[in-house]
Scaffold this motif. Sequence first.
Motif, mmCIF file in Angstrom:
data_model
loop_
_atom_site.group_PDB
_atom_site.id
_atom_site.type_symbol
_atom_site.label_atom_id
_atom_site.label_comp_id
_atom_site.label_asym_id
_atom_site.label_seq_id
_atom_site.Cartn_x
_atom_site.Cartn_y
_atom_site.Cartn_z
ATOM 1 N N MET A 1 0.845 -1.177 0.000
ATOM 2 C CA MET A 1 0.000 0.000 0.000
ATOM 3 C C MET A 1 0.892 1.243 0.000
ATOM 4 O O MET A 1 1.810 1.361 0.814
ATOM 5 C CB MET A 1 -0.898 -0.017 1.241
ATOM 6 N N PRO A 2 0.624 2.218 -0.896
ATOM 7 C CA PRO A 2 1.447 3.424 -0.932
ATOM 8 C C PRO A 2 1.256 4.282 0.314
ATOM 9 O O PRO A 2 0.179 4.274 0.921
ATOM 10 C CB PRO A 2 0.962 4.161 -2.181
ATOM 11 N N ALA A 3 2.314 5.021 0.656
ATOM 12 C CA ALA A 3 2.237 5.922 1.807
ATOM 13 C C ALA A 3 1.240 7.040 1.496
ATOM 14 O O ALA A 3 1.087 7.439 0.340
ATOM 15 C CB ALA A 3 3.615 6.512 2.096
ATOM 16 N N PRO A 4 0.557 7.549 2.521
ATOM 17 C CA PRO A 4 -0.399 8.635 2.279
ATOM 18 C C PRO A 4 0.321 9.890 1.776
ATOM 19 O O PRO A 4 1.476 10.133 2.123
ATOM 20 C CB PRO A 4 -1.034 8.870 3.647
ATOM 21 N N THR A 5 -0.358 10.649 0.966
ATOM 22 C CA THR A 5 0.183 11.903 0.454
ATOM 23 C C THR A 5 -0.361 13.041 1.305
ATOM 24 O O THR A 5 -1.573 13.196 1.432
ATOM 25 C CB THR A 5 -0.228 12.108 -1.009
ATOM 26 N N PHE A 6 0.549 13.792 1.892
ATOM 27 C CA PHE A 6 0.151 14.903 2.752
ATOM 28 C C PHE A 6 0.367 16.230 2.032
ATOM 29 O O PHE A 6 1.233 16.343 1.165
ATOM 30 C CB PHE A 6 0.971 14.899 4.046
ATOM 31 N N LYS A 7 -0.418 17.223 2.439
ATOM 32 C CA LYS A 7 -0.228 18.576 1.927
ATOM 33 C C LYS A 7 1.075 19.130 2.478
ATOM 34 O O LYS A 7 1.467 18.827 3.604
ATOM 35 C CB LYS A 7 -1.375 19.482 2.380
ATOM 36 N N GLN A 8 1.712 19.976 1.677
ATOM 37 C CA GLN A 8 2.891 20.685 2.161
ATOM 38 C C GLN A 8 2.422 21.818 3.075
ATOM 39 O O GLN A 8 1.409 22.456 2.790
ATOM 40 C CB GLN A 8 3.662 21.295 0.988
ATOM 41 N N PRO A 9 3.177 22.105 4.119
ATOM 42 C CA PRO A 9 2.784 23.207 5.001
ATOM 43 C C PRO A 9 3.294 24.556 4.481
ATOM 44 O O PRO A 9 3.832 25.382 5.216
ATOM 45 C CB PRO A 9 3.423 22.826 6.330
ATOM 46 N N VAL A 10 3.149 24.748 3.172
ATOM 47 C CA VAL A 10 3.535 25.990 2.503
ATOM 48 C C VAL A 10 2.394 26.342 1.561
ATOM 49 O O VAL A 10 1.957 25.495 0.772
ATOM 50 C CB VAL A 10 4.845 25.834 1.703
ATOM 51 N N SER A 11 1.914 27.568 1.660
ATOM 52 C CA SER A 11 0.758 27.963 0.862
ATOM 53 C C SER A 11 0.918 29.374 0.318
ATOM 54 O O SER A 11 1.898 30.065 0.610
ATOM 55 C CB SER A 11 -0.516 27.871 1.710
ATOM 56 N N VAL A 12 -0.086 29.770 -0.479
ATOM 57 C CA VAL A 12 -0.129 31.127 -1.021
ATOM 58 C C VAL A 12 -1.455 31.776 -0.634
ATOM 59 O O VAL A 12 -2.460 31.100 -0.426
ATOM 60 C CB VAL A 12 0.027 31.148 -2.558
ATOM 61 N N LEU A 13 -1.416 33.087 -0.543
ATOM 62 C CA LEU A 13 -2.591 33.932 -0.351
ATOM 63 C C LEU A 13 -2.533 34.966 -1.463
ATOM 64 O O LEU A 13 -1.514 35.642 -1.613
ATOM 65 C CB LEU A 13 -2.542 34.623 1.013
ATOM 66 N N VAL A 14 -3.591 35.064 -2.263
ATOM 67 C CA VAL A 14 -3.628 36.040 -3.356
ATOM 68 C C VAL A 14 -4.825 36.955 -3.139
ATOM 69 O O VAL A 14 -5.975 36.518 -3.206
ATOM 70 C CB VAL A 14 -3.735 35.360 -4.736
ATOM 71 N N VAL A 15 -4.547 38.225 -2.886
ATOM 72 C CA VAL A 15 -5.597 39.226 -2.726
ATOM 73 C C VAL A 15 -5.886 39.785 -4.114
ATOM 74 O O VAL A 15 -5.050 40.485 -4.695
ATOM 75 C CB VAL A 15 -5.171 40.344 -1.753
ATOM 76 N N ILE A 16 -7.056 39.453 -4.646
ATOM 77 C CA ILE A 16 -7.475 39.945 -5.961
ATOM 78 C C ILE A 16 -8.300 41.200 -5.727
ATOM 79 O O ILE A 16 -9.227 41.206 -4.909
ATOM 80 C CB ILE A 16 -8.287 38.876 -6.716
#
Length: 151
Positions: A1-16
Amino acid sequence: MPAPTFKQPVSVLVVIHTPSLQVLLLRRVRPSDFWQSVTGSLEPDETPRQAALREVGEETGIAAQAKQLVDWQRTYQFAIHAEWRARYAQDVTHNTEHVFSLCVPEGQPVRLAPDEHDALLWLPFDEAAARVFSWTNREAILELPSRERRR
């Protein structure tokens, strides 16, 4: 069984926003009544700028060009809310968010991603800041007028 894929703790915020500082807010499907600017985590091998452009396209349908996106050269660090921690590796508790803005013309059409957002508003920057859930989003929106004056 493949290891779970986790989100990276790095994101973006874009103020439109528009030239008159009307700010686009999106209401998340879950949790309900959670208003925000465009946000999203980086995918593997993606830069913050690439993630910002991808998220703008996915969440709003706006086909922005890299040169239109303003990188604020600012990051925020914040604790990941408990209800979202399962998306990250077990020892991850904080996220780093890169801030961008995108100025669009008045009347810019927006196409929501229905699995993520169910409503949108264009509000004057101060009203938008008062409506968002995230303190980082609020701070960025409130800084928008001074940033635009300097540009």
